[in-house]
Write a protein that holds these residues in place. Structure first.
Motif, PDB file in Angstrom:
ATOM      1  N   GLU A   7      33.014  36.512  33.601  1.00  0.00           N
ATOM      2  CA  GLU A   7      33.955  36.545  34.735  1.00  0.00           C
ATOM      3  C   GLU A   7      33.346  37.310  35.898  1.00  0.00           C
ATOM      4  O   GLU A   7      33.452  36.882  37.062  1.00  0.00           O
ATOM      5  CB  GLU A   7      35.284  37.193  34.302  1.00  0.00           C
ATOM      6  CG  GLU A   7      36.316  37.298  35.403  1.00  0.00           C
ATOM      7  CD  GLU A   7      36.795  35.950  35.942  1.00  0.00           C
ATOM      8  OE1 GLU A   7      37.225  35.915  37.114  1.00  0.00           O
ATOM      9  OE2 GLU A   7      36.728  34.938  35.221  1.00  0.00           O
ATOM     10  N   ARG A  11      32.535  35.784  39.614  1.00  0.00           N
ATOM     11  CA  ARG A  11      33.016  36.404  40.853  1.00  0.00           C
ATOM     12  C   ARG A  11      31.856  36.783  41.771  1.00  0.00           C
ATOM     13  O   ARG A  11      31.942  36.651  42.986  1.00  0.00           O
ATOM     14  CB  ARG A  11      33.871  37.634  40.536  1.00  0.00           C
ATOM     15  CG  ARG A  11      35.210  37.262  39.960  1.00  0.00           C
ATOM     16  CD  ARG A  11      36.095  38.447  39.790  1.00  0.00           C
ATOM     17  NE  ARG A  11      37.376  38.057  39.225  1.00  0.00           N
ATOM     18  CZ  ARG A  11      38.415  38.852  39.141  1.00  0.00           C
ATOM     19  NH1 ARG A  11      38.318  40.109  39.569  1.00  0.00           N
ATOM     20  NH2 ARG A  11      39.537  38.432  38.611  1.00  0.00           N
ATOM     21  N   THR A  14      30.640  33.656  43.457  1.00  0.00           N
ATOM     22  CA  THR A  14      31.579  33.275  44.516  1.00  0.00           C
ATOM     23  C   THR A  14      31.401  34.164  45.729  1.00  0.00           C
ATOM     24  O   THR A  14      31.371  33.681  46.870  1.00  0.00           O
ATOM     25  CB  THR A  14      33.035  33.367  43.995  1.00  0.00           C
ATOM     26  OG1 THR A  14      33.176  32.520  42.850  1.00  0.00           O
ATOM     27  CG2 THR A  14      34.029  32.959  45.057  1.00  0.00           C
TER      28      THR A  14
END
Length: 180
Positions: A7, A11, A14
């Motif tokens: 995760e 992130r 992104t």
């Protein structure tokens, strides 16, 4: 714990993409800003050059007025000239007719209009003049020519006997009560 790291990596990816997008946008804006600054500089130099050239012309052609910086600042709050004085140049492109003046004292477009009116057998309208001075018979060109005709009437080069009908000016003598 693998899913937490996955995760975080997602992130981070992104965020990296967003940073790259913003950097590209910033580069584009920087390029546009640089172009706008160059255009502004060219306009400033052009204005200064034209002001210098007009200041050298005869006083009848160019009138120079100094305007306080505060008046300029009030007119344009974000002016690059705040705190300085500016020279405002006014140019009279169509001089008032005076005895002895010929059409050669006029700018080319006005001279053409005066010559067409002088060559006409009678009063002429703006829409009749437009094709004779080489313009297309479009509403905008007719209206622009009409404005020039009115200016020539104001300055004594032409007469407007009836509304919209223009003839060469019949200049009066100084003894005449209606002299120009």
């Amino acid at each position: 714990m693998g899913s937490l790291f996955e995760e975080l990596e997602a992130r981070e990816a992104t965020a990296r993409v967003r940073v790259e997008e913003l950097e590209a946008e910033l580069a584009g804006l920087s390029g546009r800003l640089e172009e706008a600054q160059k255009a502004l500089e060219r306009l400033r130099i052009t204005r200064e050059t034209v002001a210098e050239m007009l200041a050298e012309l005869a006083p009848e052609v160019a009138a120079v007025t100094v305007v306080p910086a505060q008046a300029v600042a009030d007119e344009r709050a974000a002016s690059a000239y705040a705190g300085a004085e500016r020279r405002v140049i006014e140019v009279l492109t169509v001089p008032k007719w005076q005895p002895g003046m010929g059409a050669d004292a006029l700018p080319r477009e006005y001279r053409d209009i005066v010559e067409v009116v002088a060559d006409a057998p009678g009063p002429v309208r703006a829409k009749q003049i437009v094709p004779r001075i080489g313009l297309p018979a479009e509403t905008g060109k007719i209206e622009g020519t009409r404005a020039k005709l009115k200016r020539l009437v104001e300055r004594g080069w032409l007469d407007e006997g009836a509304p919209g009908l223009f003839t060469p000016a019949r200049h009066r003598t100084a003894a005449s009560p209606n002299s120009l």
